[in-house]
Design a protein around this motif. Sequence first.
Motif, PDB file in Angstrom:
ATOM      1  N   ARG A  41     -90.621 -10.871 -43.686  1.00  0.00           N
ATOM      2  CA  ARG A  41     -90.753 -12.084 -43.405  1.00  0.00           C
ATOM      3  C   ARG A  41     -91.337 -11.548 -41.951  1.00  0.00           C
ATOM      4  O   ARG A  41     -91.832 -12.784 -41.659  1.00  0.00           O
ATOM      5  N   GLU A  42     -90.432 -10.834 -41.242  1.00  0.00           N
ATOM      6  CA  GLU A  42     -90.764 -10.162 -39.790  1.00  0.00           C
ATOM      7  C   GLU A  42     -91.594  -9.437 -39.593  1.00  0.00           C
ATOM      8  O   GLU A  42     -92.290  -9.936 -38.880  1.00  0.00           O
ATOM      9  N   SER A  43     -91.832  -8.645 -40.695  1.00  0.00           N
ATOM     10  CA  SER A  43     -93.370  -8.236 -40.486  1.00  0.00           C
ATOM     11  C   SER A  43     -95.167  -8.521 -40.781  1.00  0.00           C
ATOM     12  O   SER A  43     -96.444  -8.794 -40.711  1.00  0.00           O
ATOM     13  N   ILE A  44     -95.060 -10.210 -41.024  1.00  0.00           N
ATOM     14  CA  ILE A  44     -95.625 -10.432 -41.398  1.00  0.00           C
ATOM     15  C   ILE A  44     -95.938 -12.178 -40.820  1.00  0.00           C
ATOM     16  O   ILE A  44     -94.830 -13.104 -40.814  1.00  0.00           O
ATOM     17  N   LYS A  45     -96.590 -12.731 -40.094  1.00  0.00           N
ATOM     18  CA  LYS A  45     -97.096 -13.856 -39.849  1.00  0.00           C
ATOM     19  C   LYS A  45     -97.153 -14.719 -40.742  1.00  0.00           C
ATOM     20  O   LYS A  45     -98.184 -14.898 -41.432  1.00  0.00           O
ATOM     21  N   LEU A  46     -96.580 -15.892 -40.282  1.00  0.00           N
ATOM     22  CA  LEU A  46     -96.271 -17.239 -41.350  1.00  0.00           C
ATOM     23  C   LEU A  46     -96.919 -18.631 -40.856  1.00  0.00           C
ATOM     24  O   LEU A  46     -95.723 -18.028 -39.250  1.00  0.00           O
ATOM     25  N   PRO A  47     -97.197 -19.315 -41.309  1.00  0.00           N
ATOM     26  CA  PRO A  47     -96.934 -20.504 -40.861  1.00  0.00           C
ATOM     27  C   PRO A  47     -95.693 -21.230 -40.595  1.00  0.00           C
ATOM     28  O   PRO A  47     -95.247 -20.845 -41.486  1.00  0.00           O
ATOM     29  N   ASP A  48     -94.773 -22.334 -39.270  1.00  0.00           N
ATOM     30  CA  ASP A  48     -93.990 -22.260 -39.042  1.00  0.00           C
ATOM     31  C   ASP A  48     -93.892 -24.015 -39.841  1.00  0.00           C
ATOM     32  O   ASP A  48     -94.986 -24.865 -40.426  1.00  0.00           O
ATOM     33  N   THR A  49     -92.856 -24.294 -40.267  1.00  0.00           N
ATOM     34  CA  THR A  49     -91.887 -25.758 -40.286  1.00  0.00           C
ATOM     35  C   THR A  49     -93.182 -26.550 -39.902  1.00  0.00           C
ATOM     36  O   THR A  49     -92.684 -26.511 -38.479  1.00  0.00           O
ATOM     37  N   GLY A  50     -93.129 -28.011 -40.132  1.00  0.00           N
ATOM     38  CA  GLY A  50     -93.797 -28.339 -39.397  1.00  0.00           C
ATOM     39  C   GLY A  50     -95.238 -28.806 -39.106  1.00  0.00           C
ATOM     40  O   GLY A  50     -95.501 -29.649 -38.527  1.00  0.00           O
ATOM     41  N   GLN A  51     -95.530 -28.269 -38.870  1.00  0.00           N
ATOM     42  CA  GLN A  51     -97.487 -27.388 -38.466  1.00  0.00           C
ATOM     43  C   GLN A  51     -98.314 -28.664 -39.438  1.00  0.00           C
ATOM     44  O   GLN A  51     -97.797 -28.432 -40.607  1.00  0.00           O
ATOM     45  N   THR A  52     -99.213 -28.653 -38.466  1.00  0.00           N
ATOM     46  CA  THR A  52     -99.767 -29.093 -39.770  1.00  0.00           C
ATOM     47  C   THR A  52    -101.648 -28.675 -40.469  1.00  0.00           C
ATOM     48  O   THR A  52    -101.025 -27.133 -40.356  1.00  0.00           O
ATOM     49  N   ARG A  53    -102.020 -29.525 -40.768  1.00  0.00           N
ATOM     50  CA  ARG A  53    -103.481 -28.715 -41.913  1.00  0.00           C
ATOM     51  C   ARG A  53    -104.112 -27.623 -40.304  1.00  0.00           C
ATOM     52  O   ARG A  53    -104.493 -26.770 -41.114  1.00  0.00           O
ATOM     53  N   GLU A  54    -104.443 -28.474 -40.002  1.00  0.00           N
ATOM     54  CA  GLU A  54    -105.246 -28.373 -39.144  1.00  0.00           C
ATOM     55  C   GLU A  54    -105.269 -27.625 -38.134  1.00  0.00           C
ATOM     56  O   GLU A  54    -105.533 -26.270 -38.059  1.00  0.00           O
ATOM     57  N   THR A  55    -103.870 -26.755 -37.861  1.00  0.00           N
ATOM     58  CA  THR A  55    -103.542 -26.144 -36.697  1.00  0.00           C
ATOM     59  C   THR A  55    -102.888 -24.130 -37.955  1.00  0.00           C
ATOM     60  O   THR A  55    -103.365 -23.401 -38.201  1.00  0.00           O
ATOM     61  N   VAL A  56    -102.759 -24.932 -38.761  1.00  0.00           N
ATOM     62  CA  VAL A  56    -102.609 -23.478 -39.934  1.00  0.00           C
ATOM     63  C   VAL A  56    -103.839 -23.396 -40.593  1.00  0.00           C
ATOM     64  O   VAL A  56    -104.132 -22.008 -40.465  1.00  0.00           O
ATOM     65  N   ARG A  57    -104.956 -23.939 -40.615  1.00  0.00           N
ATOM     66  CA  ARG A  57    -106.669 -23.676 -40.798  1.00  0.00           C
ATOM     67  C   ARG A  57    -106.993 -23.031 -39.329  1.00  0.00           C
ATOM     68  O   ARG A  57    -107.950 -21.865 -39.907  1.00  0.00           O
ATOM     69  N   LYS A  58    -106.752 -23.664 -38.216  1.00  0.00           N
ATOM     70  CA  LYS A  58    -106.839 -22.618 -37.010  1.00  0.00           C
ATOM     71  C   LYS A  58    -106.635 -21.649 -36.958  1.00  0.00           C
ATOM     72  O   LYS A  58    -106.811 -20.077 -36.323  1.00  0.00           O
ATOM     73  N   ARG A  59    -105.179 -21.225 -37.115  1.00  0.00           N
ATOM     74  CA  ARG A  59    -104.829 -20.006 -37.538  1.00  0.00           C
ATOM     75  C   ARG A  59    -105.181 -18.910 -38.048  1.00  0.00           C
ATOM     76  O   ARG A  59    -105.030 -17.153 -37.584  1.00  0.00           O
ATOM     77  N   PHE A  87     -97.463 -27.704 -48.764  1.00  0.00           N
ATOM     78  CA  PHE A  87     -97.589 -28.999 -46.871  1.00  0.00           C
ATOM     79  C   PHE A  87     -97.076 -30.428 -48.241  1.00  0.00           C
ATOM     80  O   PHE A  87     -97.259 -30.596 -49.653  1.00  0.00           O
ATOM     81  N   GLU A  88     -95.949 -31.081 -47.450  1.00  0.00           N
ATOM     82  CA  GLU A  88     -96.288 -32.176 -48.246  1.00  0.00           C
ATOM     83  C   GLU A  88     -96.996 -33.771 -46.659  1.00  0.00           C
ATOM     84  O   GLU A  88     -96.752 -33.377 -45.521  1.00  0.00           O
ATOM     85  N   TYR A  89     -97.398 -34.116 -47.248  1.00  0.00           N
ATOM     86  CA  TYR A  89     -98.463 -34.988 -46.450  1.00  0.00           C
ATOM     87  C   TYR A  89     -99.440 -34.012 -45.688  1.00  0.00           C
ATOM     88  O   TYR A  89     -99.481 -33.074 -46.207  1.00  0.00           O
ATOM     89  N   ASN A  90     -99.111 -33.329 -44.555  1.00  0.00           N
ATOM     90  CA  ASN A  90    -100.075 -32.810 -44.001  1.00  0.00           C
ATOM     91  C   ASN A  90     -99.106 -31.758 -43.398  1.00  0.00           C
ATOM     92  O   ASN A  90     -99.967 -31.415 -42.060  1.00  0.00           O
ATOM     93  N   HIS A  91     -98.411 -31.903 -42.775  1.00  0.00           N
ATOM     94  CA  HIS A  91     -97.642 -30.622 -42.579  1.00  0.00           C
ATOM     95  C   HIS A  91     -96.336 -30.110 -43.446  1.00  0.00           C
ATOM     96  O   HIS A  91     -95.849 -30.039 -44.562  1.00  0.00           O
ATOM     97  N   VAL A  92     -96.999 -28.409 -43.148  1.00  0.00           N
ATOM     98  CA  VAL A  92     -96.211 -27.785 -43.188  1.00  0.00           C
ATOM     99  C   VAL A  92     -94.410 -27.908 -43.871  1.00  0.00           C
ATOM    100  O   VAL A  92     -93.597 -27.879 -42.520  1.00  0.00           O
TER     101      VAL A  92
END
Length: 101
Positions: A41-59, A87-92
Amino acid sequence: MNKLMSAAMAASLAMTALGTGFIPLAQAEQVKVPVMSQGDRESIKLPDTGQTRETVRKRFGDPARTSGPVGDPPISQWHYDDFVVYFEYNHVIHTVARHSR
């Protein structure tokens, strides 16, 4: 008939020897790795818990495919090549790395 009985006795003795360890058998070790420890999990960048869909899409860009929402609260999934984002609703709420191919 004697040959048949001799063959049956020989087979029976062989099976007994196998079951009691007289004949060396191959052995294998089973390694158990907890699910959360699998993969690097350290070698791959993953979305963080709590991020929004918009943030995940941008990143990470647009997902390869999506599924859901399903249930209450609504849970949906975004599938990327290396991971799946839940996602639950709009958050990771969770991200799962895929096995290396």
